[in-house]
Design an enzyme around this catalytic site. Structure first.
Site, PDB file in Angstrom:
ATOM      1  N   ASP A 356       0.844  -1.205   0.000  1.00 63.19           N
ATOM      2  CA  ASP A 356       0.000   0.000   0.000  1.00 63.19           C
ATOM      3  C   ASP A 356       0.877   1.253   0.000  1.00 63.19           C
ATOM      4  O   ASP A 356       2.024   1.249  -0.452  1.00 63.19           O
ATOM      5  CB  ASP A 356      -0.945  -0.084   1.212  1.00 63.19           C
ATOM      6  CG  ASP A 356      -2.290   0.583   0.974  1.00 63.19           C
ATOM      7  OD1 ASP A 356      -2.338   1.821   1.042  1.00 63.19           O
ATOM      8  OD2 ASP A 356      -3.280  -0.122   0.700  1.00 63.19           O
ATOM      9  N   ASP A 357       0.361   2.318   0.512  1.00 61.28           N
ATOM     10  CA  ASP A 357       0.967   3.654   0.519  1.00 61.28           C
ATOM     11  C   ASP A 357       2.381   3.643   1.119  1.00 61.28           C
ATOM     12  O   ASP A 357       2.652   2.904   2.055  1.00 61.28           O
ATOM     13  CB  ASP A 357       0.041   4.537   1.381  1.00 61.28           C
ATOM     14  CG  ASP A 357       0.285   6.005   1.172  1.00 61.28           C
ATOM     15  OD1 ASP A 357       1.266   6.353   0.518  1.00 61.28           O
ATOM     16  OD2 ASP A 357      -0.530   6.794   1.680  1.00 61.28           O
ATOM     17  N   ARG A 433      -6.467  16.020   3.087  1.00 61.73           N
ATOM     18  CA  ARG A 433      -5.390  15.074   3.430  1.00 61.73           C
ATOM     19  C   ARG A 433      -4.030  15.587   2.926  1.00 61.73           C
ATOM     20  O   ARG A 433      -3.244  14.845   2.358  1.00 61.73           O
ATOM     21  CB  ARG A 433      -5.667  13.687   2.842  1.00 61.73           C
ATOM     22  CG  ARG A 433      -5.045  12.585   3.680  1.00 61.73           C
ATOM     23  CD  ARG A 433      -4.986  11.250   2.972  1.00 61.73           C
ATOM     24  NE  ARG A 433      -4.569  10.217   3.896  1.00 61.73           N
ATOM     25  CZ  ARG A 433      -4.033   9.057   3.539  1.00 61.73           C
ATOM     26  NH1 ARG A 433      -3.881   8.745   2.287  1.00 61.73           N
ATOM     27  NH2 ARG A 433      -3.691   8.194   4.443  1.00 61.73           N
ATOM     28  N   LYS A 466      -3.903  -1.130  -6.695  1.00 59.09           N
ATOM     29  CA  LYS A 466      -4.987  -0.519  -5.913  1.00 59.09           C
ATOM     30  C   LYS A 466      -4.965   0.963  -6.283  1.00 59.09           C
ATOM     31  O   LYS A 466      -3.990   1.666  -6.013  1.00 59.09           O
ATOM     32  CB  LYS A 466      -4.734  -0.729  -4.423  1.00 59.09           C
ATOM     33  CG  LYS A 466      -5.778  -0.080  -3.527  1.00 59.09           C
ATOM     34  CD  LYS A 466      -5.562  -0.495  -2.079  1.00 59.09           C
ATOM     35  CE  LYS A 466      -6.381   0.338  -1.119  1.00 59.09           C
ATOM     36  NZ  LYS A 466      -6.010   0.089   0.279  1.00 59.09           N
ATOM     37  N   TRP A 467      -6.043   1.428  -6.922  1.00 56.89           N
ATOM     38  CA  TRP A 467      -6.124   2.791  -7.467  1.00 56.89           C
ATOM     39  C   TRP A 467      -6.920   3.648  -6.472  1.00 56.89           C
ATOM     40  O   TRP A 467      -8.141   3.569  -6.435  1.00 56.89           O
ATOM     41  CB  TRP A 467      -6.820   2.744  -8.826  1.00 56.89           C
ATOM     42  CG  TRP A 467      -6.942   4.059  -9.538  1.00 56.89           C
ATOM     43  CD1 TRP A 467      -7.680   5.134  -9.161  1.00 56.89           C
ATOM     44  CD2 TRP A 467      -6.320   4.426 -10.776  1.00 56.89           C
ATOM     45  NE1 TRP A 467      -7.558   6.145 -10.068  1.00 56.89           N
ATOM     46  CE2 TRP A 467      -6.724   5.737 -11.076  1.00 56.89           C
ATOM     47  CE3 TRP A 467      -5.461   3.773 -11.664  1.00 56.89           C
ATOM     48  CZ2 TRP A 467      -6.309   6.401 -12.236  1.00 56.89           C
ATOM     49  CZ3 TRP A 467      -5.060   4.433 -12.805  1.00 56.89           C
ATOM     50  CH2 TRP A 467      -5.475   5.739 -13.070  1.00 56.89           C
ATOM     51  N   ASP A 468      -6.187   4.448  -5.709  1.00 55.21           N
ATOM     52  CA  ASP A 468      -6.841   5.194  -4.627  1.00 55.21           C
ATOM     53  C   ASP A 468      -7.122   6.643  -5.045  1.00 55.21           C
ATOM     54  O   ASP A 468      -6.587   7.134  -6.058  1.00 55.21           O
ATOM     55  CB  ASP A 468      -5.938   5.158  -3.393  1.00 55.21           C
ATOM     56  CG  ASP A 468      -6.707   5.280  -2.089  1.00 55.21           C
ATOM     57  OD1 ASP A 468      -7.874   5.697  -2.121  1.00 55.21           O
ATOM     58  OD2 ASP A 468      -6.120   4.973  -1.030  1.00 55.21           O
ATOM     59  N   ASN A 470      -7.967  10.107  -2.576  1.00 53.99           N
ATOM     60  CA  ASN A 470      -8.258  10.397  -1.174  1.00 53.99           C
ATOM     61  C   ASN A 470      -8.734  11.796  -0.825  1.00 53.99           C
ATOM     62  O   ASN A 470      -8.674  12.179   0.341  1.00 53.99           O
ATOM     63  CB  ASN A 470      -7.020  10.064  -0.335  1.00 53.99           C
ATOM     64  CG  ASN A 470      -6.955   8.592  -0.007  1.00 53.99           C
ATOM     65  OD1 ASN A 470      -7.959   7.989   0.341  1.00 53.99           O
ATOM     66  ND2 ASN A 470      -5.785   8.002  -0.139  1.00 53.99           N
ATOM     67  N   CYS A 516     -10.636   2.441  -5.394  1.00 49.29           N
ATOM     68  CA  CYS A 516     -10.652   2.844  -3.983  1.00 49.29           C
ATOM     69  C   CYS A 516     -10.713   4.360  -3.974  1.00 49.29           C
ATOM     70  O   CYS A 516     -10.135   5.014  -4.849  1.00 49.29           O
ATOM     71  CB  CYS A 516      -9.377   2.358  -3.294  1.00 49.29           C
ATOM     72  SG  CYS A 516      -9.197   2.911  -1.588  1.00 49.29           S
ATOM     73  N   ASP A 538     -13.094   2.217   4.354  1.00 43.76           N
ATOM     74  CA  ASP A 538     -11.966   2.158   5.289  1.00 43.76           C
ATOM     75  C   ASP A 538     -12.431   1.658   6.651  1.00 43.76           C
ATOM     76  O   ASP A 538     -11.618   1.431   7.541  1.00 43.76           O
ATOM     77  CB  ASP A 538     -11.320   3.544   5.441  1.00 43.76           C
ATOM     78  CG  ASP A 538     -10.277   3.810   4.369  1.00 43.76           C
ATOM     79  OD1 ASP A 538      -9.968   2.882   3.592  1.00 43.76           O
ATOM     80  OD2 ASP A 538      -9.769   4.943   4.295  1.00 43.76           O
TER      81      ASP A 538
HETATM   82  C1  GLA Z   1      -6.954   5.354   1.842  1.00 48.26           C
HETATM   83  C2  GLA Z   1      -7.375   3.927   1.531  1.00 48.26           C
HETATM   84  C3  GLA Z   1      -6.701   2.991   2.498  1.00 48.26           C
HETATM   85  C4  GLA Z   1      -5.188   3.138   2.384  1.00 48.26           C
HETATM   86  C5  GLA Z   1      -4.795   4.579   2.637  1.00 48.26           C
HETATM   87  C6  GLA Z   1      -3.328   4.790   2.359  1.00 48.26           C
HETATM   88  O1  GLA Z   1      -7.463   5.776   3.041  1.00 48.26           O
HETATM   89  O2  GLA Z   1      -8.763   3.790   1.585  1.00 48.26           O
HETATM   90  O3  GLA Z   1      -7.083   1.666   2.249  1.00 48.26           O
HETATM   91  O4  GLA Z   1      -4.794   2.724   1.108  1.00 48.26           O
HETATM   92  O5  GLA Z   1      -5.540   5.481   1.811  1.00 48.26           O
HETATM   93  O6  GLA Z   1      -2.941   6.103   2.533  1.00 48.26           O
END
Ligand code: GLA
Length: 716
Positions: A356-357, A433, A466-468, A470, A516, A538
């Protein structure tokens, strides 16, 4: 089936009819939408002439135009309900005109634009022409096997000058009221998509998003249902926009008990300039009719989207069970830690590790580096390849998180391309964010993103992304658009998003992209065209999560609902729920994990192995079966029944344990009544007729948030 006779169009299958007619004055009207009927010419709309009203131009003795059942409605011509199109001719300033029937044909749909569209079916195109040069093409796709009509519109400018559109909806439907209730899927970040029903009352109810994303606040879904409609009974008309950006649905109950439903791209800050010969394409909207309550309406959406919309490379394939490191390590991971996660994932029957991130730029928290999609060498001195190779050697797939639509104010990319950030010149931008949106309406940006993601897919051996996304948008401004085109920004942005996803998925057909947006803030059918599954929320607390998954299933199939088993006590709520129940909640959807499995003892590993074995065995049933729901205070039950009705899987999720409560009896209406079923967990045998009519009695909850799974198998 599509037929036309004397200006009457019948679109039908064995269960539904959608009937249109060109009326005496040349307007295209809706005659009927609902359960299948046979048409004769005696079926007329109940338009009435009234005093103090406006009549169609040229027909002063005709009925008032304000209760015509328009298939596409226009302003400034005597119809005062919410209109589907708004425009202004640049030279003349004309803003009102009639759109009258011109011609029709059946067509092969054009899939050249990246706007998501449903495949298959038969498509009717009807052209409406205005006096001053605008034309509207209305598209209707019907299916033999799904009770849905998919609509959209194309607006073309054949006038001598430019036209500014200020509204361009996908559809308009006028129908008589039938004591309807109105339902939508409402929520917020961490409590997305709860079904809420209220009486449809006089006036206009608008469900919309102005956030640049379809949003967790209101999903692009609205349903009208007859009074008292339940999961399995009553008429339901449900509408879902296949679009991921700003949208609006209006439901209007007028003074004569007519209901108008229309919607599409939001008219908030919308303007679209059409020079002569240019056109505007609206997103598609699915119109579903069910005579079997909300359950049948949901199953219709599920079938439509699984068969005809969602990325066909994945929709029916078993999905990898992933371990995602976010709730395990957040930003604090090392190559070694990732490899240990991969070890246990492989040992326990999982299929993929998703990093992830935090793997890029100087990203150590959420204040920097979005846009700098190169390795964070402090964190991963050897890069991603060793982790990816390690996973592949273990038989695991390797996935990577991106947030492609964002740019951090502290990043190398913004120093190189300050003009790529979405912000108004000279005005301090609002952050969400700590980040800004990057301008996907600008082709230079999308080309950059496509290239950089492609290079990681190739060089780091990615199987999964995983394409986020935010943050919602605030300033709507693109440095790549002239001042006269700024109101095109939000639509062009979404088109840029679709173009990017289309290019990447075509270039890498085996790459699975999970959608996402801060969890489930952009869970819509548009994203599903390219991403077969979406991280649902989340909120991973199993009890709350069940509500979210349950609401999501009103429109979206279980195969799209990505769920992870997370730690207990839960990170967000502090609630403790046992592993079995957390897994049972995650099971009906796309299963994954997001907790530190390297700390598991042997018995926990065994439990996880068994959960994964069960999931793999039931995966086809879960991804492709028919969903039936049951809901009462403190209990939610979801049952998936295979299309051939030979197997079913029932999940029951309790809330707080009650004392001295009555037995819970669930009627398994999806089974075959004349067949016998064995309950695998208990060995009991029942006739389908008994399970359907008398019901299956669930065990009582032993503890708070208890869950049960039962498998039913036809024995003969
Ligand atoms: C969002 C996503 C989480 C995770 C975080 C990472 O909140 O929904 O699942 O990937 O970002 O910063």
């Amino acid at each position: 089936m599509i037929s036309e006779k004397n200006g009457v169009f019948e679109l039908s299958n064995s269960e539904i009819s959608y009937i249109l007619r060109v009326n005496e004055y040349g307007f295209l009207e809706n005659v009927y939408f609902g359960k299948k009927i046979e048409y004769t010419e005696s079926i007329k709309n109940s338009t009435v002439g009234r005093g103090h009203e406006i009549h169609p131009a040229g027909y002063p003795n005709a009925p008032a135009i304000g209760n015509f059942a328009f298939e596409y409605s226009t302003p400034f011509r005597g119809d005062y309900r919410t209109h589907a199109i708004g425009f202004s001719y640049e030279k003349s300033g004309i803003r009102g005109d009639d759109f009258k029937y011109s011609s029709y044909r059946t067509i092969e749909k054009d899939f050249s634009s990246p706007l998501p569209k449903c495949r298959g079916g038969q498509t009717l195109e009807i052209t409406l022409k205005s006096t001053c040069g605008l034309e509207v093409k209305l598209f209707y796709t019907v299916y033999d096997d799904v009770n849905a009509v998919v609509r959209s519109a194309l607006i073309e400018n054949f006038s001598n000058g430019a036209v500014e559109l200020n509204r361009a909806y996908s559809f308009n439907l006028d129908m008589p009221n039938d004591d309807y209730d109105l339902s939508g899927l409402f929520g917020a970040y961490l409590r997305e998509r709860n079904i809420e029903k209220s009486k449809l009352t006089r006036g206009i109810k608008t469900i919309d998003s102005k956030r640049g994303e379809s949003s967790a606040i209101a999903n692009p879904f609205v349903a009208l249902s007859t009074f008292g409609a339940t999961e399995e009974k009553g008429d339901v008309y449900a509408f879902n926009l296949i679009y991921s950006g700003n949208f609006e649905f209006n439901v209007e109950l007028d003074e004569f008990d007519g209901v108008r439903v229309n919607g599409g791209v939001s008219s908030f800050d919308f303007g679209y300039r059409l020079d002569r010969g240019e056109s505007f394409e609206t997103p598609e909207v699915a119109l579903v009719f069910s005579d079997g309550g909300f359950g049948k309406a949901s199953r219709t959406f599920h079938d439509l989207y699984r068969e005809y919309l969602i990325n066909e490379n994945f929709v029916k394939k078993p999905r990898p069970i992933v371990i995602n490191n976010w709730e395990v390590t957040a930003f604090d991971f090392t190559e070694e830690k990732l490899k240990r996660l991969a070890d246990v994932a492989a040992e326990t029957g999982m299929d993929a590790l998703v990093l992830d991130d935090g793997w890029f730029g100087n990203r150590n928290d959420d204040t920097t580096s979005l846009g700098d999609w190169y390795i964070n060498e402090k964190r991963l001195p050897n890069g991603l390849k060793p982790v990816s190779d390690y996973c592949h050697k273990k038989g695991l797939k390797f996935g990577l998180w991106f947030e492609p639509e964002m740019i951090s104010p502290v990043s190398n990319l913004i120093s190189r391309h300050p003009e790529w950030a979405v912000r108004s010149p000279d005005v301090t931008p609002c952050l969400g964010r700590n980040q800004l949106t990057i301008d996907f309406s600008n082709p230079d940006v999308t080309d950059y993103i496509i290239d950089i993601i492609s290079s990681h897919v190739v060089n780091d051996g990615l199987d999964y992304i995983k394409w986020d996304m935010n943050r919602p948008m605030s300033e709507y401004f693109s440095s790549s658009l002239g001042s006269e085109r700024q109101k095109e920004f939000s639509y062009r942005y979404i088109l840029g998003l679709y173009k990017t996803l289309k290019t990447i998925t075509e270039r890498f057909p085996n790459l699975l992209i999970e959608g996402c947006a801060a969890g489930g803030c952009r869970f819509d059918a548009g994203i599903l065209r390219y991403c077969p599954q979406i991280w649902t929320s989340d909120d991973t607390d199993a009890f709350y999560r069940e509500n979210i998954q349950y609401g999501t299933s009103f429109c979206y199939p279980l195969s799209t609902i990505s769920n992870h088993v997370s730690a207990s006590p839960n990170h967000q709520t502090g609630r403790s729920i046992c592993l079995e129940s957390r897994a049972n909640v995650a099971l009906l959807g796309v299963l994954g994990y997001e907790l530190d499995i390297t700390k598991f003892n042997e018995s926990e590993k065994n439990a996880v192995r068994q959960i994964n074995e069960r999931y793999k065995k039931d995966c086809k049933l879960i991804l492709e079966g028919d969903l039936y729901r049951y809901n009462k205070e403190g209990l939610k039950v979801e049952t998936v029944v295979s299309k051939d009705k030979k197997q079913a899987l029932l999940k029951a999720v309790y809330g707080l344990k009650g004392l001295s409560v009555s037995a819970n009896r669930v009627k398994l209406v999806g089974l075959s009544s004349d067949k016998k079923y064995k309950v695998v967990e208990t060995g009991e045998i029942y006739y389908g007729s008994a399970l359907i009519n008398r019901g299956f009695i669930l065990p009582q909850a032993k503890v708070d948030f208890d869950t049960f799974i039962f498998r039913f198998e036809q024995t003969e």
